[in-house]
Scaffold this active site. Structure first.
Site, PDB file in Angstrom:
ATOM      1  N   CYS A 130       0.832  -1.026  -0.054  1.00 54.40           N
ATOM      2  CA  CYS A 130      -0.225  -0.176  -0.106  1.00 54.40           C
ATOM      3  C   CYS A 130       0.827   1.154   0.105  1.00 54.40           C
ATOM      4  CB  CYS A 130      -0.992   0.027   1.210  1.00 54.40           C
ATOM      5  SG  CYS A 130      -2.114   1.479   1.427  1.00 54.40           S
ATOM      6  N   CYS A 133       0.264   2.784   4.099  1.00 59.17           N
ATOM      7  CA  CYS A 133       0.546   2.086   5.240  1.00 59.17           C
ATOM      8  C   CYS A 133       1.459   1.089   4.866  1.00 59.17           C
ATOM      9  CB  CYS A 133      -0.925   1.675   5.907  1.00 59.17           C
ATOM     10  SG  CYS A 133      -1.616   0.246   4.900  1.00 59.17           S
ATOM     11  N   CYS A 141      -5.214   2.310  -8.087  1.00 60.19           N
ATOM     12  CA  CYS A 141      -5.794   3.487  -8.742  1.00 60.19           C
ATOM     13  C   CYS A 141      -6.421   3.366  -9.839  1.00 60.19           C
ATOM     14  CB  CYS A 141      -4.797   4.762  -8.807  1.00 60.19           C
ATOM     15  SG  CYS A 141      -5.467   6.191  -9.365  1.00 60.19           S
ATOM     16  N   CYS A 144      -4.405   5.964 -13.004  1.00 63.20           N
ATOM     17  CA  CYS A 144      -3.200   5.671 -13.296  1.00 63.20           C
ATOM     18  C   CYS A 144      -2.768   4.499 -13.315  1.00 63.20           C
ATOM     19  CB  CYS A 144      -2.040   6.674 -12.426  1.00 63.20           C
ATOM     20  SG  CYS A 144      -2.173   6.280 -10.844  1.00 63.20           S
ATOM     21  N   CYS A 150      -4.208  -0.911   0.165  1.00 60.74           N
ATOM     22  CA  CYS A 150      -4.901  -2.056   0.806  1.00 60.74           C
ATOM     23  C   CYS A 150      -6.231  -1.998   1.186  1.00 60.74           C
ATOM     24  CB  CYS A 150      -4.192  -2.193   2.095  1.00 60.74           C
ATOM     25  SG  CYS A 150      -4.342  -0.693   3.278  1.00 60.74           S
ATOM     26  N   HIS A 163      -1.691  12.173  -3.860  1.00 61.82           N
ATOM     27  CA  HIS A 163      -1.819  11.499  -5.220  1.00 61.82           C
ATOM     28  C   HIS A 163      -2.444  12.276  -6.323  1.00 61.82           C
ATOM     29  CE1 HIS A 163      -1.345   8.181  -8.007  1.00 61.82           C
ATOM     30  NE2 HIS A 163      -2.873   8.106  -8.000  1.00 61.82           N
ATOM     31  N   CYS A 447      27.571  33.282 -81.556  1.00 63.03           N
ATOM     32  CA  CYS A 447      27.929  34.610 -81.059  1.00 63.03           C
ATOM     33  C   CYS A 447      27.223  35.048 -79.841  1.00 63.03           C
ATOM     34  CB  CYS A 447      28.110  35.567 -82.037  1.00 63.03           C
ATOM     35  SG  CYS A 447      26.456  36.052 -82.991  1.00 63.03           S
ATOM     36  N   HIS A 703      24.982  40.205 -85.496  1.00 66.78           N
ATOM     37  CA  HIS A 703      26.096  39.629 -84.934  1.00 66.78           C
ATOM     38  C   HIS A 703      26.120  40.244 -83.290  1.00 66.78           C
ATOM     39  CE1 HIS A 703      30.001  37.720 -84.217  1.00 66.78           C
ATOM     40  NE2 HIS A 703      30.389  38.780 -83.793  1.00 66.78           N
TER      41      HIS A 703
END
EC number: 3.4.19.12
Length: 924
Positions: A130, A133, A141, A144, A150, A163, A447, A703
């Site tokens: 946990c 504790c 969770c 995430c 616990c 958290h 040219c 030219h």
């Protein structure tokens, strides 16, 4: 003879036809089934890898073995028995500090997981603890999926305490499956990096060793071995099936955008009855990470709960090009270099200033992104870096193992350059003295090509580039290349010998234009356009050609730097006074010389004077919603570095030639013909003239000869293989067809305001051919759709000189009567007499009085100069007022020329020091 029986034919058909067809079908189906099976196995493997990655993200930094918890419990019991009477309070504070430490480490681990993949498979049979504790965990969770609890009570308490600020959804984290260890050859700073930035803990972490906390519990009488093992969140390393809770966090390098320079340090302050706690401070105060094509600026002090984007001090810095710094919560500026599709990293550097305070220095850079150079200005907020404080972006990207991005922001497109302008400035300002003109053999009516090649080989920036032979070293073309041929031709000019031959160039030019190089007489202007267009296409060939390169980038080639300019077309509605502007690139100017035009200044004045659009050429105004009378005016917005002017001597459709004498200056002032809002050009220096010698004033025969000034300043008359030195007076007395001018100093690099052209709001009613203002341009911009879209001057190398062709014809030629019987030849006794305009003739002064006169369509302007003569080849240097700008500087200020000055040709009190007499100049 034996004949086959009728029963054998079906058998043969079955064996030779049916069975192969059936076998082919069966083999095809079997092949498809095999491919599907392989594909299914691959998908299953990928799914398994994804599941493993997800499980790794969840458990990599949160899985702690149960025996570690037992060790912690034993340590706590030992401390409870050892600490004296005041130990109860100390134990409570220590427990709170330990929980806070674990929470901070887990917060750092969650942040580190985003954008950096940590792959460390965790055995599913392990017992999780946990987060509050440290008991056996039964749930986790739901958001995430990385923190275990616990019971729901511990989850609620832990959520409220810490958290909720560190919970990041799994979806926002990277799923890469490779690991990276900070070995000696992985990610390193450049040689200017101070080696003291890494602590011993970081060095041990790089070697894969377990680092211990530096917490001092001597005052409590507790050894470090009895302390709860520190959970290092830098990563985990698995050796076989054993996983250690003390393993160091590792960073992933596969397309990763984050480089961590952090090592957790622990410090404690203890006493008899004083509280002790653990503080963790990261060396790297902040970092920048990018996990999506979108950019994310990451600040170590603030992370959003939804995990989709990170908060930074300057999240909107991408809106401003110069505001690239991102400040963290510690006040340390971090430099972020965003690029679409590329994950970038900020490498903060720390140092100690003179006062002993720790500060962070912003990382500055100046380099290239995606092989295209761009400049980024940076400001140092701490100590100055070594040398000039400039590091290469490519070096940073190579250092981090990142790949170049293929997509970039639109704002950086304006900064990209296919050919660096700084390199062009070196070619423009270099001096080449070991070249001398050599004759060219006439290969049969060649040219026109000989005259153009002689003029191009006297163009200093082009010759300097060709002598460097940089193109031939990198040319990948297996066939014949024009640039390589020109390089070889220029290299042969260094050698002494007889006339050269341009037969190879002519023979290969015929493959581009079937009319060139087949022995027929052609136009020199058309051949010049063909050469310039071919060189431009060669510059774009490496990037896929003209169709695949952005039009804005096409303006940054070497050819565009030399010959490219910008023309502004402004149309004003005479009913509502609404004005619309449009800017176009030009490669040369074709000027009409009929009528009252007797000088080059007159032709430019006629080119830029306003023209009324009425009758069939009425202008459709979007504001008036109809065809109205309008006034159109052309002006030069940016003058090219090499200005090519073509005097339109050939009549359209009649094969006639305007054989009148047009005077032209050796030093041309373009200010009266500019918009005065963009470039402010200097004087243009004449260096080549092409003359067409005809018989009976006909354009289909004749030219071409050329007058060129070599790089030493000497003039030569080149008639194919014959070369003769001539004075300047002979050059100025010729009836020029093409004029080549070069700026006295190069044009400043284009700014962003010149990269975008306003959108025109109107469309013409009828197509009209504007023979009065024809302009040759190289590439039309794709976003220009406006009034003059159908005009002749907006086509590719416009057909402004539709009569500038010399194809043979059986038509009777005619002699165009000259509009003036007097050939205005400028007296060259003074080098400034060429500025005398036909409208206001000034008698040459024996004291070399300078009277620079230029006339525009509305008002005259003047320019005052100080005449100086250097000892090098008697070169005349023109300079403005000494207090304004010295000549050695590469770029003048915008107020280099006082355009609001009233015309006063004879006197200038500023130069006369208050005396009421003409300013005279003498050589010294």
């Amino acid at each position: 003879m034996l004949e086959p029986r009728g029963a054998d034919i079906p058998i043969l058909f079955l064996v030779l036809v049916v069975l192969p067809v059936v076998a082919y079908i069966l083999l095809g189906k079997w092949s498809n089934i095999s491919e599907k099976r392989v594909r299914a196995n691959l998908l299953a493997q990928m799914a398994a890898e994804e599941a493993l990655r997800a499980e790794t993200v969840v458990n990599a930094d949160r899985g702690v073995r149960f025996e570690s918890v037992a060790t912690e419990n034993r340590a706590q019991r030992t401390r409870t028995k050892t600490v004296s009477a005041g130990g109860g309070a100390v134990r409570a504070e220590f427990d709170a500090g330990a929980r806070e430490t674990v929470a901070e480490q887990r917060s750092d681990s969650v942040t580190a997981t985003c954008g950096v993949t940590v792959v460390a498979p965790v055995n599913n049979n392990e017992l999780h603890v946990c987060a509050r504790c440290f008991g056996p965990a039964k749930t986790r969770c739901s958001r995430c999926k990385s923190v275990r609890y616990c019971s729901g009570k511990c989850q609620i308490i832990h959520w409220r305490v810490a958290h909720k600020d560190e919970c990041v959804p799994v979806e926002s984290c990277s799923s890469s499956s490779e690991r990276v260890s900070f070995e000696k050859d992985s990610v390193l700073y450049d040689h200017g990096m101070d080696s003291t930035m890494y602590s011993n803990n970081t060095t041990q972490a790089a070697k894969g060793k377990t680092s211990k906390s530096s917490v001092d519990f001597a005052s409590l009488g507790i050894s470090q071995n009895d302390i709860t093992p520190q959970i290092n969140t830098q990563g985990r390393k698995s050796v076989g099936k054993q996983h250690s809770s003390k393993a160091n966090r590792e960073s992933c390098r596969r397309d990763s955008a984050t480089v961590f320079d952090s090592s957790d340090e622990a410090a404690s302050a203890g006493g008899d009855n004083k509280t002790s706690h653990i503080k963790h401070k990261s060396r790297g105060n902040s970092y920048a990470a990018e996990t999506n094509p979108r950019r994310h600026s990451v600040d170590s002090s603030a992370v959003q709960m939804n995990g989709q984007s990170f908060v930074s001090g300057m999240q909107e810095s991408h809106k401003h090009e110069n505001n690239l710094g991102v400040r963290s919560s510690f006040g340390c500026p971090n430099t972020q270099y965003p690029s679409n599709g590329t994950r970038t990293a900020t490498l903060p550097r720390t140092g100690i200033n003179k006062s002993g305070e720790q500060s962070c220095t912003e990382t500055s850079k100046k380099g290239q992104v995606a092989a295209v150079s761009k400049t980024v200005r940076s400001k140092d907020t701490g100590i100055s870096e070594e040398s000039n404080g400039i590091s290469s972006t490519m070096g940073i990207m190579k250092m981090m193992g990142l790949r170049n991005s293929t997509k970039h922001d639109d704002r950086y497109k304006n900064l990209k350059m296919l050919f660096p302008y700084e390199e062009f400035l070196k070619f423009f300002q270099c001096e080449v003295f070991d070249l001398s003109p050599r004759g060219l053999v006439n290969c049969g009516n060649s040219c026109y090509a000989n005259a153009v090649l002689q003029s191009l080989t006297c163009t200093k920036p082009l010759v300097a580039y060709l002598l460097r032979r940089s193109h031939s070293r990198s040319c990948s073309g297996k066939d014949w290349c024009l640039m390589c041929e020109l390089e070889q031709h220029v290299m042969m000019l260094r050698e002494s010998g007889g006339p050269l031959s341009a037969s190879r160039i002519l023979s290969h030019m015929r493959s581009i234009n079937c009319q060139i190089g087949d022995g027929s007489q052609e136009d020199a202007h058309e051949f010049l356009r063909l050469l310039v267009a071919s060189m431009q296409s060669i510059c774009l060939e490496r990037l896929g050609g003209e169709t695949k390169v952005d039009p804005r980038l096409q303006e940054t080639t070497l050819v565009q730097h030399m010959f490219g300019g910008r023309l502004r077309s402004k149309v004003k509605c005479l009913r509502c006074d609404h004005e619309s502007e449009r800017y176009e690139n030009i490669m040369d100017l074709t000027l009409e010389i009929y009528g009252w035009v007797e000088s080059l200044q007159d032709a430019l004045t006629q080119f830029t004077r306003p023209e009324d659009l009425d009758g069939e050429n009425m202008y459709r105004c979007s504001r008036c919603a109809g065809y109205v009378r309008a006034r159109k005016e052309l002006s030069i917005h940016e003058a090219p570095n090499i200005l090519t002017i073509v005097l339109k001597r050939f009549q359209e459709g009649r094969y006639g030639k305007i054989n009148k004498c047009i005077s032209f200056p050796e030093m041309l002032d373009m200010i009266p013909f500019m918009t005065r809002t963009g470039d402010v050009p200097p004087l243009y220096m004449l260096y080549a003239v092409i003359v067409h010698l005809d018989t009976l004033n006909a354009s289909f025969s004749g030219h071409y000869i050329s007058y060129v000034k070599d790089l030493r300043g000497n003039w030569y008359r080149i008639d194919d293989s014959e070369i003769h030195p001539v004075p300047m007076t002979q050059v100025m007395s010729e009836g020029a067809y093409m004029l080549f001018y070069m700026r006295s100093y190069p044009r400043p690099q284009r700014g962003e305001h010149n990269g975008k052209a306003p959108v025109h709001h109107s469309q013409p009613r009828n197509e009209m051919k504007e023979q009065r203002k024809p302009v040759n341009r190289f590439k039309p911009r794709a976003d220009h759709k406006n009034t003059e879209s159908s005009s002749s001057e907006w086509s590719l190398f416009t057909s402004s000189d539709e009569a500038s062709f010399t194809t043979e014809s059986t038509r009777d030629s005619f002699s165009t009567i000259d509009y003036t019987d007097v050939c205005h030849v400028v007296d060259s006794s003074s080098p400034f007499a060429i500025f005398n305009n036909v409208y206001h003739n000034v008698e040459p002064s024996p004291h070399n009085t300078v009277a620079c006169r230029m006339f525009s369509g509305t008002k005259p302007e003047t320019r005052y100069f100080v005449e100086q003569e250097t000892n090098h080849n008697n070169t005349v240097v023109l300079d403005a007022t000494p207090s304004l700008y010295p000549i050695p500087a590469p770029y003048p200020p915008h107020d280099y020329y006082d355009q609001s000055m009233y015309v006063n040709y004879e006197t200038n009190p500023e130069f006369n020091n208050g005396q009421d007499q003409d300013r005279t100049y003498s050589y010294w």
